[in-house]
Design an enzyme around this catalytic site. Structure first.
Site, PDB file in Angstrom:
ATOM      1  N   TRP A  91       0.813  -1.219   0.000  1.00  0.00           N
ATOM      2  CA  TRP A  91       0.000   0.000   0.000  1.00  0.00           C
ATOM      3  C   TRP A  91       0.838   1.257   0.000  1.00  0.00           C
ATOM      4  O   TRP A  91       0.483   2.256  -0.645  1.00  0.00           O
ATOM      5  CB  TRP A  91      -1.009  -0.018   1.149  1.00  0.00           C
ATOM      6  N   ASP A 103      -1.234   7.015   6.547  1.00  0.00           N
ATOM      7  CA  ASP A 103      -2.353   6.168   6.120  1.00  0.00           C
ATOM      8  C   ASP A 103      -2.565   5.128   7.217  1.00  0.00           C
ATOM      9  O   ASP A 103      -1.744   4.228   7.395  1.00  0.00           O
ATOM     10  CB  ASP A 103      -1.993   5.504   4.781  1.00  0.00           C
ATOM     11  N   LYS A 141     -11.672  -1.568   6.504  1.00  0.00           N
ATOM     12  CA  LYS A 141     -10.858  -2.625   7.107  1.00  0.00           C
ATOM     13  C   LYS A 141     -11.292  -2.802   8.568  1.00  0.00           C
ATOM     14  O   LYS A 141     -11.750  -3.855   8.960  1.00  0.00           O
ATOM     15  CB  LYS A 141      -9.361  -2.297   7.019  1.00  0.00           C
TER      16      LYS A 141
END
Ligand SMILES: *Cc1c(COP(=O)(O)O)cnc(C)c1O
Length: 399
Positions: free
Chosen positions: A134, A204, A228
């Site tokens: 990511w 993030d 998530k």
């Protein structure tokens, strides 16, 4: 929470485990047992939240309609957004210098909105850590907006570890510094907050936001999509400090301008009513049922400890991906001796009611995601299955 101390030792004391698991599970999910959801995302949600959402879809208490047909301009929805924000502020003890925004476009749009805001017109490079899948995606998008200096890259070593603070040599003039607190695919999590006091810190936190307490004050901007650990897909929480809003370049499309969203209280255009409502319920559950982020962290630590213990005690039958000091409490990534054996593991796990265990398509292997709503009993069931599977196959020709 009176069982706080006991949770820390759950993995060591079997008897205490059963007693306390029962207590924890009453609080986390009063009714549901198997099937258990270990999906990497969208992830498991608390059972009481799902039940309340189910009722609200048919009819919201005090409203003539169900959740899916209520105007985002209603006072009811304004109150929902306000409570979601207030709960997040309370859970994090967030100062008034920050705005809390609920945006669309997922984590991926923040990969762009951050550099559009802070890099597009900056003479200096932005600093990024490349610690996994990511953070790499974030870097690719940032490079469209300006120069990116990758301060540390774990790719050559297979993304198994994270940098120590002494390995990071920041430029105090950098446009900003970006990292991913929990690499969801590789299962790596920072257990401190890297950064430099003179460099704007951006993080993030999509896969570990509200899984543990943290001090927001060193951050200029934090973002976390809901799907998530926090709610369903469709909404992304952005926590942005006031001085960052002042840096937004003029003439951006309104949807990409943090100021527009802050000024409109996150209802600039049709907001994702469903996603924000469920996210609000999850924050209420964290506050009232779990009792706050310290309690949540204690439970998450106990869950992860039991699973890592099962991996470590397997004499190499299960192989953890992350270096021990970088292990994630949220995503436990491991492999077996062969892809064939992994396929068998996944199939038999499903038969046992354990779902969502396949590793990310970029990495393969097994990933058990232990987000807030995954109960200690679910993790215990998984560990029991792993022991059963290991005894069945460790000396078998079929492996
Ligand atoms: C899943 C994930 C993303 C991607 O978010 P989308 O909402 O799918 O755009 C970004 N960052 C992290 C850490 C993730 O785990």
């Amino acid at each position: 929470m009176e069982n706080l101390a006991a949770f820390h030792t759950l993995h060591q004391v079997d008897l205490a485990f059963f007693v306390n698991t029962a207590v924890a599970d009453q609080r986390l999910t009063p009714t549901k047992t198997a099937p258990h959801n270990f999906s990497g995302g969208p992830g498991a949600l608390p059972q009481p939240v799902l039940e309340e959402t189910q009722r609200a879809i048919m009819q919201v208490p005090g409203q003539p309609f169900g959740l899916l047909g209520i105007s985002h301009r209603s006072t009811w929805f304004r109150d929902v957004v306000d409570e979601a924000e207030a709960n997040i502020r309370e859970l994090l003890q967030l100062s008034d210098r920050y705005s809390v925004l609920f945006l669309q476009g997922g984590g991926s749009l923040q990969f762009s909105m951050v550099p559009i805001t802070l890099l597009r017109h900056s003479p200096q490079a932005a600093e990024y850590l490349e610690t996994g899948y990511w953070s790499h995606r974030a870097i690719v998008e940032a490079r469209r907006e300006g120069p990116v200096h990758v301060l540390w890259n774990g790719r050559a070593a297979g993304f198994r570890s994270l940098p120590a603070p002494s390995e990071l040599h920041h430029n105090p003039e950098a446009a900003y510094f970006h990292y991913v607190s929990n690499e969801t695919v590789e299962g790596l999590q920072f257990h401190h907050s890297p950064g430099h006091e003179n460099v704007l810190r951006v993080c993030d936190m999509s896969s570990d936001f509200l899984s543990r307490p943290f001090d927001a004050s060193p951050f200029a901007l934090i973002y976390a999509h809901a799907q998530k650990n926090l709610g369903p897909a469709g909404v992304t929480v952005v926590i942005v400090r006031e001085d960052i809003l002042e840096r937004v370049p003029d003439n951006l499309p309104a949807m990409l301008d943090y100021r527009e969203h802050a000024c409109m209280g996150s209802i600039y255009n049709t907001a994702p009513v469903f996603a924000i409502y469920v996210t609000m319920l999850v924050t209420r559950w964290l506050r009232d049922s779990v009792g706050g982020l310290e309690e949540m962290e204690a439970i998450n630590r106990a869950k992860a400890a039991e699973l890592y213990q099962a991996i470590d005690a397997s004499q190499g039958f299960y192989r953890g991906h992350a270096a021990p000091e970088a292990r994630s409490l949220m995503n436990v990534v491991f492999s077996l001796l062969s892809p064939k054996l992994e396929q068998r593991f996944l199939a038999q796990a499903e038969s046992a009611g354990l779902y969502g265990l396949a590793g990310h398509r970029s990495l393969g292997g097994i990933r058990a995601s232990l987000y807030n709503a995954v109960t200690p009993a679910a993790v215990h069931a998984l560990c029991g299955f792993m022991e059963f599977f290991r005894l069945r196959y460790q000396d078998s020709d079929e492996a």
